[in-house]
Design a protein around this motif. Structure first.
Motif, PDB file in Angstrom:
ATOM      1  N   GLU A  20      43.660   7.684 -20.513  1.00 50.61           N
ATOM      2  CA  GLU A  20      43.462   6.351 -19.934  1.00 50.61           C
ATOM      3  C   GLU A  20      43.243   6.425 -18.422  1.00 50.61           C
ATOM      4  N   HIS A  21      43.998   7.337 -17.759  1.00 46.74           N
ATOM      5  CA  HIS A  21      43.782   7.554 -16.319  1.00 46.74           C
ATOM      6  C   HIS A  21      42.330   7.991 -16.086  1.00 46.74           C
ATOM      7  N   SER A  22      41.851   8.912 -16.897  1.00 46.97           N
ATOM      8  CA  SER A  22      40.485   9.433 -16.731  1.00 46.97           C
ATOM      9  C   SER A  22      39.457   8.311 -16.873  1.00 46.97           C
ATOM     10  N   LEU A  49      35.596  13.391 -17.070  1.00 43.17           N
ATOM     11  CA  LEU A  49      35.919  14.804 -17.339  1.00 43.17           C
ATOM     12  C   LEU A  49      36.838  15.463 -16.311  1.00 43.17           C
ATOM     13  N   HIS A  50      37.140  14.802 -15.184  1.00 46.07           N
ATOM     14  CA  HIS A  50      37.735  15.512 -14.049  1.00 46.07           C
ATOM     15  C   HIS A  50      39.075  16.181 -14.364  1.00 46.07           C
ATOM     16  N   ASP A  51      39.887  15.581 -15.233  1.00 51.37           N
ATOM     17  CA  ASP A  51      41.206  16.164 -15.543  1.00 51.37           C
ATOM     18  C   ASP A  51      41.238  16.878 -16.899  1.00 51.37           C
ATOM     19  N   ALA A  76      47.060  32.483  -6.915  1.00 55.21           N
ATOM     20  CA  ALA A  76      48.354  32.285  -6.268  1.00 55.21           C
ATOM     21  C   ALA A  76      48.850  30.846  -6.435  1.00 55.21           C
ATOM     22  N   TYR A  77      48.065  30.005  -7.128  1.00 61.41           N
ATOM     23  CA  TYR A  77      48.414  28.585  -7.236  1.00 61.41           C
ATOM     24  C   TYR A  77      48.646  28.200  -8.688  1.00 61.41           C
ATOM     25  N   ASN A  78      49.229  27.033  -8.866  1.00 60.26           N
ATOM     26  CA  ASN A  78      49.508  26.577 -10.236  1.00 60.26           C
ATOM     27  C   ASN A  78      48.421  25.624 -10.731  1.00 60.26           C
ATOM     28  N   ASN A 108      36.094  19.967  -7.175  1.00 61.95           N
ATOM     29  CA  ASN A 108      36.804  19.694  -5.915  1.00 61.95           C
ATOM     30  C   ASN A 108      37.644  18.426  -5.927  1.00 61.95           C
ATOM     31  N   HIS A 109      37.902  17.845  -7.089  1.00 67.81           N
ATOM     32  CA  HIS A 109      38.523  16.519  -7.092  1.00 67.81           C
ATOM     33  C   HIS A 109      39.949  16.509  -6.541  1.00 67.81           C
ATOM     34  N   THR A 110      40.661  17.615  -6.614  1.00 68.17           N
ATOM     35  CA  THR A 110      42.058  17.627  -6.140  1.00 68.17           C
ATOM     36  C   THR A 110      42.144  17.866  -4.635  1.00 68.17           C
ATOM     37  N   ALA A 126      38.355   7.789  -6.012  1.00 70.55           N
ATOM     38  CA  ALA A 126      38.637   6.998  -7.224  1.00 70.55           C
ATOM     39  C   ALA A 126      39.880   7.523  -7.948  1.00 70.55           C
ATOM     40  N   ASP A 127      40.075   8.829  -7.917  1.00 72.51           N
ATOM     41  CA  ASP A 127      41.247   9.442  -8.548  1.00 72.51           C
ATOM     42  C   ASP A 127      42.545   8.923  -7.892  1.00 72.51           C
ATOM     43  N   TYR A 128      42.443   8.652  -6.603  1.00 72.41           N
ATOM     44  CA  TYR A 128      43.621   8.210  -5.848  1.00 72.41           C
ATOM     45  C   TYR A 128      43.875   6.704  -5.963  1.00 72.41           C
ATOM     46  N   GLY A 132      45.745   2.168 -12.043  1.00 71.96           N
ATOM     47  CA  GLY A 132      47.039   2.609 -12.577  1.00 71.96           C
ATOM     48  C   GLY A 132      47.924   3.296 -11.541  1.00 71.96           C
ATOM     49  N   ARG A 133      47.377   3.609 -10.375  1.00 70.60           N
ATOM     50  CA  ARG A 133      48.154   4.296  -9.328  1.00 70.60           C
ATOM     51  C   ARG A 133      49.009   3.289  -8.576  1.00 70.60           C
ATOM     52  N   ASN A 134      50.234   3.684  -8.210  1.00 67.59           N
ATOM     53  CA  ASN A 134      51.087   2.750  -7.471  1.00 67.59           C
ATOM     54  C   ASN A 134      51.831   3.425  -6.323  1.00 67.59           C
ATOM     55  N   CYS A 172      52.686  25.121  -1.078  1.00 65.02           N
ATOM     56  CA  CYS A 172      51.609  25.830  -0.392  1.00 65.02           C
ATOM     57  C   CYS A 172      50.386  24.929  -0.320  1.00 65.02           C
ATOM     58  N   ILE A 173      49.715  24.986   0.815  1.00 67.68           N
ATOM     59  CA  ILE A 173      48.516  24.157   0.972  1.00 67.68           C
ATOM     60  C   ILE A 173      47.280  25.041   0.797  1.00 67.68           C
ATOM     61  N   TYR A 174      46.466  24.667  -0.139  1.00 71.18           N
ATOM     62  CA  TYR A 174      45.244  25.423  -0.429  1.00 71.18           C
ATOM     63  C   TYR A 174      44.271  25.223   0.733  1.00 71.18           C
TER      64      TYR A 174
HETATM   65  O1  DGI Z   1      45.298  15.391 -11.560  1.00 70.63           O
HETATM   66  P1  DGI Z   1      45.784  14.128 -10.897  1.00 70.63           P
HETATM   67  O2  DGI Z   1      47.278  13.964 -11.027  1.00 70.63           O
HETATM   68  O3  DGI Z   1      45.060  12.900 -11.347  1.00 70.63           O
HETATM   69  O4  DGI Z   1      45.486  14.237  -9.322  1.00 70.63           O
HETATM   70  P2  DGI Z   1      44.971  15.454  -8.419  1.00 70.63           P
HETATM   71  O5  DGI Z   1      44.152  16.402  -9.212  1.00 70.63           O
HETATM   72  O6  DGI Z   1      44.307  14.865  -7.220  1.00 70.63           O
HETATM   73  O7  DGI Z   1      46.278  16.132  -7.837  1.00 70.63           O
HETATM   74  C1  DGI Z   1      47.201  16.849  -8.540  1.00 70.63           C
HETATM   75  C2  DGI Z   1      48.273  17.345  -7.596  1.00 70.63           C
HETATM   76  O8  DGI Z   1      47.758  18.385  -6.772  1.00 70.63           O
HETATM   77  C3  DGI Z   1      48.883  16.330  -6.642  1.00 70.63           C
HETATM   78  O9  DGI Z   1      50.224  16.106  -7.001  1.00 70.63           O
HETATM   79  C4  DGI Z   1      48.881  16.987  -5.290  1.00 70.63           C
HETATM   80  C5  DGI Z   1      48.524  18.416  -5.596  1.00 70.63           C
HETATM   81  N1  DGI Z   1      47.777  19.064  -4.522  1.00 70.63           N
HETATM   82  C6  DGI Z   1      46.713  18.596  -3.825  1.00 70.63           C
HETATM   83  N2  DGI Z   1      46.340  19.469  -2.872  1.00 70.63           N
HETATM   84  C7  DGI Z   1      47.179  20.528  -2.980  1.00 70.63           C
HETATM   85  C8  DGI Z   1      48.089  20.282  -4.041  1.00 70.63           C
HETATM   86  N3  DGI Z   1      49.076  21.147  -4.390  1.00 70.63           N
HETATM   87  C9  DGI Z   1      49.185  22.286  -3.693  1.00 70.63           C
HETATM   88  N4  DGI Z   1      50.149  23.149  -3.983  1.00 70.63           N
HETATM   89  N5  DGI Z   1      48.342  22.586  -2.652  1.00 70.63           N
HETATM   90  C10 DGI Z   1      47.324  21.757  -2.256  1.00 70.63           C
HETATM   91  O10 DGI Z   1      46.592  22.077  -1.317  1.00 70.63           O
END
Ligand code: DGI
Ligand code: FE
Ligand code: FE
Length: 188
Positions: A20-22, A49-51, A76-78, A108-110, A126-128, A132-134, A172-174
């Protein structure tokens, strides 16, 4: 890929709430495409399709990073960072999507990135802001988009909020997240 097929793929794979979010991201993205002269068909497909890979098994995602020669730093990321690039690779190599703009928007959506295409920008925002986002401040972001029509400012604000949230939680920040933050900082 046609809209109908994309919906079926996502509906069969994702839990109901995520499906539904998608769909709400896709609807919000179409509204934004009208407003900013974007390509409604492309943003709709990318939104649906983004998620797609959001809940894929992490070990499988790591295998796909190697198989499809994605950035090794992703290892190195989850799944929060991986699910966009993995979904884009699956759509390209296993579901035959060839449209580069659609693939980039999913990829690149995240994190966002510098110099996003209009399709990427629309999906990132739009994802943000989908209805449904609050999260705190989301209404101001909706006003910024639908009334003030400030797309790049919204991208900067979203990046800033994300980075603040990540720092506060010792995540960690990507690098692309920072790249996006700096590029859309309109003060520079
Ligand atoms: O998949 P959604 O929940 O709809 O949203 P999203 O894909 O934009 O984000 C998923 C999560 O990713 C969100 O809680 C924040 C996280 N995130 C965004 N940038 C980074 C990150 N997490 C890490 N570790 N590093 C990042 O740079
Ligand atoms: Fe996501
Ligand atoms: Fe999402």
């Amino acid at each position: 890929m046609k809209k109908k097929r994309a919906i079926k793929l996502v509906e069969e794979k994702l839990p109901k709430k995520r499906f539904e979010h998608s769909m709400r991201v896709a609807e919000t993205a179409v509204k934004m495409a009208d407003l900013f002269n974007g390509d409604a068909e492309k943003v709709e497909l990318a939104g649906i399709l983004h998620d797609y890979a959001k809940y894929d098994d992490l070990a499988l995602m790591y295998q796909l990073v190697t198989k499809y020669e994605l950035d090794r730093e992703l290892l190195a990321y989850n799944s929060e960072i991986l699910h966009g690039p993995v979904a884009a690779a699956l759509m390209k190599y296993e579901h035959g999507i060839e449209d580069v703009e659609v693939l980039q928007a999913i990829f690149n959506h995240t994190t966002g990135r510098k110099q996003m295409t209009l399709t990427e920008k629309i999906i990132f925002v739009a994802d943000y802001i989908e209805p449904g986002r609050n999260q705190p401040g989301v209404d101001e972001m909706r006003t910024m988009i639908f009334d003030e029509k400030k797309l790049d400012k919204a991208i900067y604000d979203i990046s800033k909020r994300t980075v603040k949230f990540l720092l506060e939680n010792d995540k960690c920040i990507y690098p692309r997240t920072i790249e996006c933050l700096n590029y859309y900082n309109l003060e520079k």
